[in-house]
Structure formats: structure tokens, C-alpha cells
Design a protein around this motif. Sequence first.
Motif, short mmCIF file in Angstrom:
data_model
loop_
_atom_site.label_atom_id
_atom_site.label_comp_id
_atom_site.label_asym_id
_atom_site.label_seq_id
_atom_site.Cartn_x
_atom_site.Cartn_y
_atom_site.Cartn_z
N MET A 1 0.84 -1.21 0.00
CA MET A 1 0.00 0.00 0.00
C MET A 1 0.87 1.25 0.00
N ILE A 2 0.43 2.26 -0.71
CA ILE A 2 1.19 3.51 -0.82
C ILE A 2 1.26 4.18 0.56
N SER A 3 2.49 4.53 0.96
CA SER A 3 2.65 5.20 2.26
C SER A 3 3.22 6.61 2.13
N LYS A 4 3.91 6.87 1.01
CA LYS A 4 4.47 8.21 0.80
C LYS A 4 4.43 8.52 -0.69
N VAL A 5 3.81 9.64 -1.05
CA VAL A 5 3.66 10.00 -2.45
C VAL A 5 4.42 11.28 -2.76
N LEU A 6 5.19 11.25 -3.85
CA LEU A 6 5.85 12.45 -4.35
C LEU A 6 4.95 13.03 -5.44
N ILE A 7 4.70 14.34 -5.38
CA ILE A 7 3.88 15.01 -6.39
C ILE A 7 4.81 15.67 -7.40
N ALA A 8 4.85 15.12 -8.61
CA ALA A 8 5.74 15.63 -9.65
C ALA A 8 5.04 16.75 -10.40
N ASN A 9 4.72 17.80 -9.67
CA ASN A 9 3.99 18.91 -10.25
C ASN A 9 4.08 20.11 -9.31
N ARG A 10 3.32 21.14 -9.60
CA ARG A 10 3.40 22.39 -8.85
C ARG A 10 2.00 23.00 -8.71
N GLY A 11 1.95 24.16 -8.05
CA GLY A 11 0.74 24.96 -8.04
C GLY A 11 -0.45 24.30 -7.39
N LYS A 23 -5.41 13.39 3.96
CA LYS A 23 -6.69 12.86 4.45
C LYS A 23 -6.65 11.34 4.54
N MET A 24 -5.90 10.71 3.63
CA MET A 24 -5.80 9.26 3.59
C MET A 24 -4.67 8.74 4.47
N GLY A 25 -3.96 9.63 5.17
CA GLY A 25 -2.87 9.20 6.04
C GLY A 25 -1.59 8.89 5.30
N ILE A 26 -1.43 9.44 4.11
CA ILE A 26 -0.24 9.20 3.28
C ILE A 26 0.69 10.40 3.39
N GLU A 27 1.97 10.16 3.62
CA GLU A 27 2.94 11.25 3.68
C GLU A 27 3.16 11.83 2.29
N ALA A 75 9.86 7.88 -1.10
CA ALA A 75 8.51 7.87 -1.68
C ALA A 75 8.31 6.58 -2.45
N ASP A 76 7.17 5.93 -2.24
CA ASP A 76 6.90 4.69 -2.97
C ASP A 76 5.89 4.88 -4.10
N GLN A 311 -9.70 8.16 -5.45
CA GLN A 311 -9.94 6.97 -6.28
C GLN A 311 -8.69 6.60 -7.08
N GLN A 312 -7.95 7.61 -7.56
CA GLN A 312 -6.70 7.33 -8.26
C GLN A 312 -5.73 6.53 -7.39
N ILE A 313 -5.63 6.94 -6.14
CA ILE A 313 -4.70 6.28 -5.22
C ILE A 313 -5.17 4.87 -4.90
N HIS A 314 -6.48 4.70 -4.67
CA HIS A 314 -7.02 3.36 -4.41
C HIS A 314 -6.73 2.42 -5.58
N ILE A 315 -6.96 2.91 -6.80
CA ILE A 315 -6.73 2.08 -7.99
C ILE A 315 -5.25 1.73 -8.12
N ALA A 316 -4.38 2.72 -7.89
CA ALA A 316 -2.93 2.48 -7.95
C ALA A 316 -2.50 1.46 -6.90
N ASN A 317 -3.23 1.39 -5.80
CA ASN A 317 -2.95 0.42 -4.75
C ASN A 317 -3.43 -0.99 -5.11
N GLY A 318 -4.10 -1.10 -6.26
CA GLY A 318 -4.59 -2.41 -6.69
C GLY A 318 -5.95 -2.76 -6.11
N GLN A 319 -6.68 -1.76 -5.64
CA GLN A 319 -8.00 -2.01 -5.07
C GLN A 319 -9.08 -1.95 -6.13
#
Length: 450
Positions: A1-11, A23-27, A75-76, A311-319
Amino acid sequence: MISKVLIANRGEIAARVIRTSKKMGIETVAVYSEADENAPFVKMADESYLIGPSRVNESYLHVDKILSIATQSGADAIHPGYGFLSENGRFAEKCEEAGITFIGPSSKVMDMMGSKIEARKVMKQANVPIVPGTEEAIETPEEAVELAKQIGYPIMLKASAGGGGIGMQVVNSDEELRKAFDNNAKRAKSFFGDGAMFLEKKIDDARHIEIQVLADKFGNVIHLFERECSIQRRNQKVIEEAPSPFLSETTRRKMGNAAIEAAKAIGYTNAGTIEFLVDEKEHFYFLEMNTRIQVEHPVTEEITGIDIVEQQIHIANGQKLSISQDDLEIKGHAIEARIYAEDPKTFFPSPGYISTFDIPMGKNIRLESAVTSNYQVTPFYDPMISKLIVKGATRKEAIELLIDTLAKTTIGGIKTNVPILLDIARHEAFQSGKTTTKFIETYFSPVKRN
């Protein structure tokens, strides 16, 4: 499960992803250029890393630097947002090779849809209606002219790898096409690394209407209804709304089903958007697929109650998707107004120092912002600085709230498009839902406003 996400963007989109992740408890990990050192999203993240100079090719487009920071920070997963590397199949592939979850579709699917020429072929095979046009990349201006004679003017000259209106031009004659071909091919090559061009018949008085889809890794696909995105300048959207004031329930259902079939045909996963042109008789034609989250996704969230980033994160987690099509219904009406740092008379960018940034908040008002008061808008990036989203029980209520909020908005120090947004919202044609892609050209072109 995703625990830390890097955002490759800005703004604002970086801030948006950070908010849901927390909100989902992800760093969260932010990357920022020198120009964005004091940006709000940098302070919001749990960790922030300087990625390079202000220019995008040295910062937000630098794949190796982003992956290095992802590894360094632990970041995973990486969320690409929109723009920049969000539809770069090579970036998604390198994330996969590095063992980092890319929050989006596979690199293979992204490459397939990243080429508008290939996307047209796939959609045609899936029996999704496409705009009449060419099937292969065009090599020379003279070849383009010969093909244009078969299709018939007016024609859209388009870059296969293009987006945001770059490499796209309406042409009305052989002479115009000859003049436009090389310039647009060179521009597309510069921006996207691919100068391949193709032709599509221009559909007059069309509407730009898109369908949001969600697809998990188990073959389940749903649509979250449509967004009307016809009000544009320079082929970039200005105001979007959901649902469309134009579609009948029958066409809404047909377009939704077509979008689902399109996603299934390519084995799509995660959030994506199928864009259509719709003529005055409600005939619809595939335009392109955006393999990422859209700028205008909040209007869909407002009428469905679905957090698309979640929903994007849930799907990426394989849910599996926890929502079925039958669970969804349209509740109310939502409108998004993009606030640009630009001259409302010319539509030219207007960077500078924001002395005051005051947008009144209240019930059914949502603000996604990249800026605050006492903030410097630089010339290095897209001039969109904020998105104002309003919701009403009816379209009339939403328009009234939009007008009231814009009228009370104060942004000092720079020029913005708030005056034109207010004029659009007050215009009879907008209020009656007559919003084709010619709307701004007809009522608010720079010539008409001077």
C-alpha cells in the motif's frame, strides 16, 4: 500500500493532491523549482525538495532528478498531476523500472493514447465515432494539401502529440495550410519532441464535452458523467461545468457508454477523460483521451461526491472500485472558472506581484489556488493561478453564485481575467446554455473588447 507520495507537479494541483493524500494518512513529498520556493504547496507538503532552476526542462520535466528525489525521500509512489510529465509514457515506464508506483495508467496505454493518430485508430476499431480526417502522420505541406482537398475545408491541422492548443490551427485554404504546416510541426517538435501532424475536419458550432472515467485493474470501468468545456480561448478552457446544459438524457447515456467501451478497448486503468466534439444535432465524435486527472475535475467531484484523487490512489494500490455505475447520480450543478494572470483585453499573460488576493468563501464555494496575497507570479509557467468552483441545486443557482463571488473578488497588483469571467457569466448566451467553442471568439475576442 502507498505510504508516501511524491507530487511531480506544482501549483494548485500539487496542493490538491497533498490535501487528499493527508486525508488518507499518506505522507507527501513536494518538488519545487527556484521560482516556486515560496509557493503555498511547498509549505503544505511533509517534505519539500528543490529540484532545479525555474525553467521546466531543468526542473519539472527533469525525469532523473524527480526519480532521484523519490528514492532519496523514500517515496513509494508518484502522482504526476496534469501537464508536465503526466502523459509521458517514458516517465511512467521509468517509475515502473524503479519500483515506484505511478499513479496513472500503464506506460503502454499512455503511449497509445499520447499519439492522437494512434488514438483515432484505436477508437475507430472500438466503434467509437471519430471526426473525419487522416489516418497516418503527414510528412510534407504538399501531402497535407492533397489530403485536405479530399476532406474539405475548413480543417484542423493538429500535432499528434499536442495538447493545450499547441501545434493546432484552423486552416481554410491550401495557401493557409502550406503556411501553417511547418511552423506548427516545429512548435510541436519543440514542446513535445514529436512534430508529427494530421488533419481533422473542423466541425462548426461544436461543443467540447468530455466524459470522466475510472477504471480499476480488474476490468471494472465506470463513468462519472460529463463536463461541458466549450468556453475556450486559444484552444484552452476557461469555464467548465457539470452536467452539460445541452445534452439530452439519451445522448448522455450514449456518450457515457461510448467512453466506457473506449477505456475497456485499450485496457485502461486509473482516472482518465474521453473528450468529444458534439454537433448541434447531438452527434458526438471522439477528440482525444487525457490519461491523467483534468484541471476541471472538481466540477465532477461536486456533482457526484467522489474524490477523484482518492480513487486514483485506491486504484494504484490495486484495489477494486467500490462504486458501481448504478450507485452514481447527478446532484446539482457545478461551474468552474479558471482565474488566469492575464490581460482580459488581449489574453496575454500578466505576471507580477500579487498585493491582494481576496476571493470570498462560503457555502457551495470551493477554491483551488496556487497563490496568496503577497505572492510573485513568474512568467515561467501556465498563467492559471486559481480555480473558483461553485455549486447550486440548479444551473441558475450556480450561475448566480458565480456572479456574486466574482463580483466580490479582489486581486490586486496584476491583471487577471476576472472581468471577462464576470462578463461571460452575465451574458445571455451563457445563461441560456448556448456555449459552443466559438463563444469567446463570437462575444469576447480581443478585437471586440478593444
